[in-house]
Design a protein around this motif. Structure first.
Motif, PDB file in Angstrom:
ATOM      1  N   ARG A 168      -7.759   5.339   0.018  1.00 28.17           N
ATOM      2  CA  ARG A 168      -8.757   5.446  -1.043  1.00 28.17           C
ATOM      3  C   ARG A 168      -8.028   5.586  -2.373  1.00 28.17           C
ATOM      4  O   ARG A 168      -6.835   5.933  -2.417  1.00 28.17           O
ATOM      5  CB  ARG A 168      -9.686   6.642  -0.815  1.00 28.17           C
ATOM      6  N   LEU A 169      -8.754   5.322  -3.466  1.00 23.81           N
ATOM      7  CA  LEU A 169      -8.164   5.415  -4.794  1.00 23.81           C
ATOM      8  C   LEU A 169      -7.816   6.866  -5.114  1.00 23.81           C
ATOM      9  O   LEU A 169      -8.540   7.785  -4.729  1.00 23.81           O
ATOM     10  CB  LEU A 169      -9.125   4.861  -5.848  1.00 23.81           C
ATOM     11  N   ALA A 170      -6.720   7.054  -5.848  1.00 18.20           N
ATOM     12  CA  ALA A 170      -6.254   8.398  -6.184  1.00 18.20           C
ATOM     13  C   ALA A 170      -6.562   8.724  -7.646  1.00 18.20           C
ATOM     14  O   ALA A 170      -6.953   7.868  -8.439  1.00 18.20           O
ATOM     15  CB  ALA A 170      -4.755   8.515  -5.913  1.00 18.20           C
ATOM     16  N   THR A 171      -6.361   9.969  -8.005  1.00 15.08           N
ATOM     17  CA  THR A 171      -6.772  10.458  -9.322  1.00 15.08           C
ATOM     18  C   THR A 171      -5.931   9.901 -10.464  1.00 15.08           C
ATOM     19  O   THR A 171      -6.362   9.931 -11.616  1.00 15.08           O
ATOM     20  CB  THR A 171      -6.700  11.993  -9.368  1.00 15.08           C
ATOM     21  N   LYS A 172      -4.736   9.383 -10.182  1.00 14.01           N
ATOM     22  CA  LYS A 172      -3.914   8.854 -11.260  1.00 14.01           C
ATOM     23  C   LYS A 172      -4.608   7.696 -11.965  1.00 14.01           C
ATOM     24  O   LYS A 172      -4.528   7.560 -13.188  1.00 14.01           O
ATOM     25  CB  LYS A 172      -2.558   8.402 -10.734  1.00 14.01           C
ATOM     26  N   LEU A 173      -5.318   6.876 -11.204  1.00 16.55           N
ATOM     27  CA  LEU A 173      -6.057   5.774 -11.814  1.00 16.55           C
ATOM     28  C   LEU A 173      -7.185   6.300 -12.697  1.00 16.55           C
ATOM     29  O   LEU A 173      -7.470   5.738 -13.754  1.00 16.55           O
ATOM     30  CB  LEU A 173      -6.628   4.860 -10.722  1.00 16.55           C
ATOM     31  N   PHE A 174      -7.835   7.379 -12.257  1.00 14.05           N
ATOM     32  CA  PHE A 174      -8.890   7.976 -13.077  1.00 14.05           C
ATOM     33  C   PHE A 174      -8.325   8.488 -14.398  1.00 14.05           C
ATOM     34  O   PHE A 174      -8.907   8.267 -15.466  1.00 14.05           O
ATOM     35  CB  PHE A 174      -9.563   9.111 -12.321  1.00 14.05           C
ATOM     36  N   ARG A 175      -7.167   9.152 -14.338  1.00 16.54           N
ATOM     37  CA  ARG A 175      -6.546   9.671 -15.563  1.00 16.54           C
ATOM     38  C   ARG A 175      -6.188   8.546 -16.510  1.00 16.54           C
ATOM     39  O   ARG A 175      -6.404   8.647 -17.725  1.00 16.54           O
ATOM     40  CB  ARG A 175      -5.298  10.478 -15.211  1.00 16.54           C
ATOM     41  N   LEU A 202       0.829  -1.202   0.000  1.00 13.78           N
ATOM     42  CA  LEU A 202       0.000   0.000   0.000  1.00 13.78           C
ATOM     43  C   LEU A 202       0.866   1.255   0.000  1.00 13.78           C
ATOM     44  O   LEU A 202       0.556   2.237  -0.685  1.00 13.78           O
ATOM     45  CB  LEU A 202      -0.926   0.003   1.221  1.00 13.78           C
ATOM     46  N   GLY A 203       1.961   1.213   0.751  1.00 12.76           N
ATOM     47  CA  GLY A 203       2.884   2.350   0.751  1.00 12.76           C
ATOM     48  C   GLY A 203       3.465   2.613  -0.618  1.00 12.76           C
ATOM     49  O   GLY A 203       3.603   3.770  -1.038  1.00 12.76           O
ATOM     50  N   GLU A 204       3.801   1.541  -1.349  1.00 20.60           N
ATOM     51  CA  GLU A 204       4.345   1.705  -2.702  1.00 20.60           C
ATOM     52  C   GLU A 204       3.285   2.244  -3.658  1.00 20.60           C
ATOM     53  O   GLU A 204       3.588   3.062  -4.542  1.00 20.60           O
ATOM     54  CB  GLU A 204       4.898   0.370  -3.192  1.00 20.60           C
ATOM     55  N   LEU A 205       2.035   1.796  -3.492  1.00 18.73           N
ATOM     56  CA  LEU A 205       0.947   2.291  -4.348  1.00 18.73           C
ATOM     57  C   LEU A 205       0.650   3.762  -4.064  1.00 18.73           C
ATOM     58  O   LEU A 205       0.308   4.521  -4.974  1.00 18.73           O
ATOM     59  CB  LEU A 205      -0.306   1.441  -4.145  1.00 18.73           C
ATOM     60  N   VAL A 206       0.768   4.167  -2.814  1.00 19.95           N
ATOM     61  CA  VAL A 206       0.601   5.578  -2.469  1.00 19.95           C
ATOM     62  C   VAL A 206       1.703   6.409  -3.110  1.00 19.95           C
ATOM     63  O   VAL A 206       1.457   7.478  -3.691  1.00 19.95           O
ATOM     64  CB  VAL A 206       0.606   5.762  -0.935  1.00 19.95           C
ATOM     65  N   GLU A 207       2.931   5.913  -3.043  1.00 21.76           N
ATOM     66  CA  GLU A 207       4.059   6.645  -3.627  1.00 21.76           C
ATOM     67  C   GLU A 207       3.918   6.773  -5.140  1.00 21.76           C
ATOM     68  O   GLU A 207       4.244   7.807  -5.724  1.00 21.76           O
ATOM     69  CB  GLU A 207       5.363   5.931  -3.280  1.00 21.76           C
ATOM     70  N   TRP A 208       3.386   5.726  -5.793  1.00 23.28           N
ATOM     71  CA  TRP A 208       3.213   5.753  -7.246  1.00 23.28           C
ATOM     72  C   TRP A 208       2.047   6.645  -7.662  1.00 23.28           C
ATOM     73  O   TRP A 208       2.021   7.179  -8.766  1.00 23.28           O
ATOM     74  CB  TRP A 208       2.988   4.330  -7.761  1.00 23.28           C
ATOM     75  N   GLY A 209       1.072   6.815  -6.775  1.00 25.84           N
ATOM     76  CA  GLY A 209      -0.060   7.684  -7.079  1.00 25.84           C
ATOM     77  C   GLY A 209      -1.369   6.968  -7.311  1.00 25.84           C
ATOM     78  O   GLY A 209      -2.371   7.590  -7.655  1.00 25.84           O
ATOM     79  N   ALA A 210      -1.398   5.629  -7.128  1.00 22.26           N
ATOM     80  CA  ALA A 210      -2.638   4.883  -7.321  1.00 22.26           C
ATOM     81  C   ALA A 210      -3.579   5.035  -6.133  1.00 22.26           C
ATOM     82  O   ALA A 210      -4.799   4.959  -6.284  1.00 22.26           O
ATOM     83  CB  ALA A 210      -2.337   3.407  -7.553  1.00 22.26           C
ATOM     84  N   LEU A 211      -3.001   5.233  -4.931  1.00 27.39           N
ATOM     85  CA  LEU A 211      -3.790   5.377  -3.718  1.00 27.39           C
ATOM     86  C   LEU A 211      -3.360   6.620  -2.956  1.00 27.39           C
ATOM     87  O   LEU A 211      -2.286   7.175  -3.222  1.00 27.39           O
ATOM     88  CB  LEU A 211      -3.623   4.150  -2.796  1.00 27.39           C
ATOM     89  N   GLU A 212      -4.203   7.025  -2.028  1.00 34.48           N
ATOM     90  CA  GLU A 212      -3.840   8.103  -1.123  1.00 34.48           C
ATOM     91  C   GLU A 212      -4.362   7.784   0.270  1.00 34.48           C
ATOM     92  O   GLU A 212      -5.371   7.094   0.425  1.00 34.48           O
ATOM     93  CB  GLU A 212      -4.389   9.451  -1.608  1.00 34.48           C
ATOM     94  N   ARG A 213      -3.643   8.278   1.282  1.00 30.58           N
ATOM     95  CA  ARG A 213      -4.078   8.099   2.664  1.00 30.58           C
ATOM     96  C   ARG A 213      -5.067   9.210   3.000  1.00 30.58           C
ATOM     97  O   ARG A 213      -4.745  10.389   2.898  1.00 30.58           O
ATOM     98  CB  ARG A 213      -2.889   8.143   3.611  1.00 30.58           C
ATOM     99  N   CYS A 214      -6.290   8.827   3.382  1.00 27.43           N
ATOM    100  CA  CYS A 214      -7.317   9.829   3.675  1.00 27.43           C
ATOM    101  C   CYS A 214      -7.393  10.133   5.170  1.00 27.43           C
ATOM    102  O   CYS A 214      -7.831  11.203   5.561  1.00 27.43           O
ATOM    103  CB  CYS A 214      -8.667   9.383   3.140  1.00 27.43           C
ATOM    104  N   ARG A 215      -7.010   9.193   6.011  1.00 25.97           N
ATOM    105  CA  ARG A 215      -6.869   9.379   7.451  1.00 25.97           C
ATOM    106  C   ARG A 215      -6.012   8.233   7.968  1.00 25.97           C
ATOM    107  O   ARG A 215      -5.795   7.261   7.238  1.00 25.97           O
ATOM    108  CB  ARG A 215      -8.226   9.444   8.154  1.00 25.97           C
ATOM    109  N   PRO A 216      -5.509   8.315   9.171  1.00 28.76           N
ATOM    110  CA  PRO A 216      -4.574   7.289   9.652  1.00 28.76           C
ATOM    111  C   PRO A 216      -5.119   5.869   9.483  1.00 28.76           C
ATOM    112  O   PRO A 216      -6.221   5.547   9.944  1.00 28.76           O
ATOM    113  CB  PRO A 216      -4.401   7.638  11.130  1.00 28.76           C
ATOM    114  N   GLY A 217      -4.345   5.038   8.773  1.00 26.41           N
ATOM    115  CA  GLY A 217      -4.714   3.642   8.600  1.00 26.41           C
ATOM    116  C   GLY A 217      -5.773   3.380   7.567  1.00 26.41           C
ATOM    117  O   GLY A 217      -6.225   2.248   7.410  1.00 26.41           O
ATOM    118  N   HIS A 218      -6.196   4.401   6.816  1.00 19.74           N
ATOM    119  CA  HIS A 218      -7.249   4.252   5.815  1.00 19.74           C
ATOM    120  C   HIS A 218      -6.753   4.765   4.458  1.00 19.74           C
ATOM    121  O   HIS A 218      -5.997   5.737   4.393  1.00 19.74           O
ATOM    122  CB  HIS A 218      -8.517   5.001   6.230  1.00 19.74           C
TER     123      HIS A 218
END
Length: 268
Positions: free
Chosen positions: A84-91, A66-82
């Motif tokens: 959600r999908l990030a805008t890169k996947l939408f693009r 999950l940390g690697e996916l956040v760094e790549w831009g596929a996910l983002e942390r919305c609050r501690p331990g949670h």
């Protein structure tokens, strides 16, 4: 549909494997993708524990990926331990050629269907065991419903999903039945034999109908969009209050609109 084709000759056998969850994927790429696949339209935000349980991966492995996916831009942390999908996947999704061409071909017809009905109007495509909504037009007179652009719903209880099952061949139908037919409302069809009969009626009518099977008080009618080789590639639908949705009138309108989209795709 030509005689002898469709779902009329399919024998349905419900065959649950008894498995409680998906097997843990083996490759690093497959594991990362399995994390993305845990998200759904109804739950845009998930905790680490939920993602771990749904993907079948241990928490430490899921946390690292999950940390690697956040760094790549596929996910983002919305609050501690949670997450959600990030805008890169939408693009990236907007770059899919087939979906872009479908939306361009269908949009004029979707707009016309909305003006004629003032109900919710959808463009959907099959997505594994689900129906995926590529476009949705709605307005102040339209009933508020669960669907949204980019969201998925089960195939067996939606008008567009029934279209994909009716014209999708025996393999798609068997996979749906083997995965189980969850009951979303008291009117959801959950018996394989009854679903088979409903899909035979769908082929005979040329349209799929949902009568309060996905949401109480909500009905829908859908028609298939055919690709250049005659295969069903999408569906158009109109969805609204069950007590006022004129299935006969709107069924004819949505079928004519879907035929126009099919002709547009063939010409391209």
């Amino acid at each position: 549909m030509p005689a002898g084709r469709g779902i009329a000759t399919i024998t349905l056998v419900s065959g649950h494997s008894g498995r409680t969850g998906p097997p843990a994927p083996k490759s690093v790429l497959a594991r990362g993708l399995s994390l993305l696949d845990t998200f759904s339209a109804g739950e845009p935000e998930l905790s680490l524990a939920e993602i771990s349980a749904r993907s079948g991966l241990p928490k430490p492995t899921a946390h690292r990926l999950l940390g690697e996916l956040v760094e790549w831009g596929a996910l983002e942390r919305c609050r501690p331990g949670h997450y959600r999908l990030a805008t890169k996947l939408f693009r990236l999704g907007q770059l899919v050629p087939r979906h872009r061409l479908l939306r361009e071909a269908a949009l004029p017809q979707l707009e016309e269907l909305y003006e004629l009905s003032h109900e919710n109007v959808h463009l959907a495509v099959p997505d594994n065991l689900y129906t995926l909504f590529l476009e949705k037009l709605t307005g102040k007179e339209s009933m508020a419903i669960r669907s949204r652009v980019g969201g998925r719903m089960p195939s067996h209880c939606t008008a567009t999903g029934k279209v994909f099952l009716a014209w999708g061949g025996r393999d798609r139908l068997r996979r749906i039945v083997d995965a189980g037919l969850p009951r979303l409302t008291p009117k959801t069809i959950v018996l394989p034999g009854l679903l088979h009969q409903e899909l035979e009626r769908t082929v005979a009518r040329g349209i799929g109908i949902n009568r309060e099977e996905a949401e109480p008080g909500v009905a829908a009618v859908a028609a298939p969009v055919h690709g250049e080789r005659g295969q069903v590639v999408a569906a158009l639908s109109i969805t609204g209050r069950s007590h006022r949705l004129d299935v006969d009138r709107l069924g004819g309108l949505v079928r004519a609109a879907a035929n126009t989209v099919s002709a547009t795709l063939s010409s391209r």
